[in-house]
Design a protein around this motif. Structure first.
Motif, PDB file in Angstrom:
ATOM      1  N   SER A 114       0.842  -1.199   0.000  1.00 33.83           N
ATOM      2  CA  SER A 114       0.000   0.000   0.000  1.00 33.83           C
ATOM      3  C   SER A 114       0.874   1.244   0.000  1.00 33.83           C
ATOM      4  O   SER A 114       2.030   1.208   0.409  1.00 33.83           O
ATOM      5  N   CYS A 115       0.294   2.341  -0.465  1.00 34.13           N
ATOM      6  CA  CYS A 115       0.929   3.655  -0.419  1.00 34.13           C
ATOM      7  C   CYS A 115      -0.146   4.683  -0.097  1.00 34.13           C
ATOM      8  O   CYS A 115      -1.279   4.566  -0.559  1.00 34.13           O
ATOM      9  N   LYS A 116       0.238   5.666   0.704  1.00 30.96           N
ATOM     10  CA  LYS A 116      -0.708   6.736   1.014  1.00 30.96           C
ATOM     11  C   LYS A 116       0.061   7.981   1.428  1.00 30.96           C
ATOM     12  O   LYS A 116       1.208   7.910   1.867  1.00 30.96           O
ATOM     13  N   LYS A 117      -0.595   9.106   1.268  1.00 30.44           N
ATOM     14  CA  LYS A 117      -0.041  10.361   1.755  1.00 30.44           C
ATOM     15  C   LYS A 117      -0.511  10.538   3.188  1.00 30.44           C
ATOM     16  O   LYS A 117      -1.677  10.364   3.485  1.00 30.44           O
ATOM     17  N   ALA A 147       8.302   2.483   4.308  1.00 33.34           N
ATOM     18  CA  ALA A 147       9.190   3.547   3.850  1.00 33.34           C
ATOM     19  C   ALA A 147       8.432   4.866   3.890  1.00 33.34           C
ATOM     20  O   ALA A 147       7.317   4.968   3.380  1.00 33.34           O
ATOM     21  N   LEU A 148       9.039   5.857   4.510  1.00 33.15           N
ATOM     22  CA  LEU A 148       8.457   7.196   4.609  1.00 33.15           C
ATOM     23  C   LEU A 148       9.340   8.163   3.844  1.00 33.15           C
ATOM     24  O   LEU A 148      10.496   8.377   4.217  1.00 33.15           O
ATOM     25  N   GLN A 149       8.800   8.721   2.772  1.00 27.70           N
ATOM     26  CA  GLN A 149       9.535   9.709   1.997  1.00 27.70           C
ATOM     27  C   GLN A 149       8.921  11.076   2.276  1.00 27.70           C
ATOM     28  O   GLN A 149       7.734  11.281   2.075  1.00 27.70           O
ATOM     29  N   LYS A 150       9.768  11.996   2.738  1.00 25.17           N
ATOM     30  CA  LYS A 150       9.268  13.288   3.189  1.00 25.17           C
ATOM     31  C   LYS A 150       9.708  14.401   2.245  1.00 25.17           C
ATOM     32  O   LYS A 150      10.836  14.413   1.761  1.00 25.17           O
ATOM     33  N   THR A 151       8.792  15.342   2.022  1.00 26.30           N
ATOM     34  CA  THR A 151       9.111  16.591   1.344  1.00 26.30           C
ATOM     35  C   THR A 151       8.674  17.711   2.274  1.00 26.30           C
ATOM     36  O   THR A 151       8.173  17.446   3.371  1.00 26.30           O
ATOM     37  N   GLU A 152       8.809  18.928   1.821  1.00 25.33           N
ATOM     38  CA  GLU A 152       8.409  20.054   2.665  1.00 25.33           C
ATOM     39  C   GLU A 152       6.903  20.093   2.896  1.00 25.33           C
ATOM     40  O   GLU A 152       6.440  20.611   3.910  1.00 25.33           O
ATOM     41  N   THR A 197       4.553  17.230   2.158  1.00 27.49           N
ATOM     42  CA  THR A 197       3.824  15.980   2.361  1.00 27.49           C
ATOM     43  C   THR A 197       4.766  14.837   2.743  1.00 27.49           C
ATOM     44  O   THR A 197       5.974  14.928   2.562  1.00 27.49           O
ATOM     45  N   THR A 198       4.169  13.782   3.258  1.00 27.13           N
ATOM     46  CA  THR A 198       4.893  12.548   3.556  1.00 27.13           C
ATOM     47  C   THR A 198       4.178  11.399   2.869  1.00 27.13           C
ATOM     48  O   THR A 198       2.973  11.217   3.039  1.00 27.13           O
ATOM     49  N   MET A 215      12.697   6.353  -5.909  1.00 30.20           N
ATOM     50  CA  MET A 215      11.845   5.455  -6.683  1.00 30.20           C
ATOM     51  C   MET A 215      10.383   5.534  -6.234  1.00 30.20           C
ATOM     52  O   MET A 215       9.502   5.157  -6.951  1.00 30.20           O
ATOM     53  N   MET A 216      10.129   6.018  -5.019  1.00 31.96           N
ATOM     54  CA  MET A 216       8.750   6.208  -4.576  1.00 31.96           C
ATOM     55  C   MET A 216       8.228   7.468  -5.233  1.00 31.96           C
ATOM     56  O   MET A 216       8.914   8.474  -5.297  1.00 31.96           O
ATOM     57  N   THR A 217       7.025   7.407  -5.730  1.00 26.02           N
ATOM     58  CA  THR A 217       6.442   8.601  -6.349  1.00 26.02           C
ATOM     59  C   THR A 217       5.516   9.269  -5.365  1.00 26.02           C
ATOM     60  O   THR A 217       4.877   8.614  -4.542  1.00 26.02           O
TER      61      THR A 217
END
Length: 131
Positions: free
Chosen positions: A47-50, A91-96, A98-99, A127-129
């Motif tokens: 799964s993926c979610k914001k 995996a948690l990919q963070k930007t300014e 959103t996560t 690689m995570m969008t």
């Protein structure tokens, strides 16, 4: 000049056809499905979610005690836990703004240890969008 160009193209085309139909290629095509493995089968995206800001803050302040931190970078965190025999990786990919949280599943510890470095490199290379 046209004749030379036409004959050269014809020779290249015919030689390509003989390679395509060779016994070596036929042998490769029959044996490849059982012998070739890709990383696509090593793990599965579950799964993926914001995540919202509140959910991100809560998860950072109170991480689950069953998860082990594997990678901690300013823009990427990777957590691992066990579910029965399977290894679950969050995996948690963070930007300014959103996560993005994605959950992956590996078949077992052996598969996780085999593909861990490659998996982490792919995530570090974004690689995570975030879509």
């Amino acid at each position: 000049m046209k004749w030379l160009l036409l004959s050269t193209v014809s020779v290249l085309f015919l030689s390509g056809c003989t390679v395509y139909r060779s016994d070596g290629r036929k042998q490769f095509e029959t044996e490849a499905p059982g012998k070739v493995s890709t990383t696509a089968t090593a793990f599965q995206l579950k799964s993926c979610k914001k995540e919202g800001r509140l959910e991100t803050w809560f998860n950072e302040e109170f991480p689950s005690r069953t998860y082990e931190l594997v990678v901690s970078e300013p823009d990427l965190e990777i957590w691992r836990t066990h579910r029965d025999q399977r290894v679950e990786v969050k995996a948690l990919q963070k930007t300014e703004t959103t996560t993005q949280a994605c959950v992956y599943e590996f078949a077992n510890d052996v598969v996780w240890n085999l593909y861990k470095d490659q998996f982490i490199r792919e995530l570090e290379n974004n690689m995570m969008t975030l879509e």
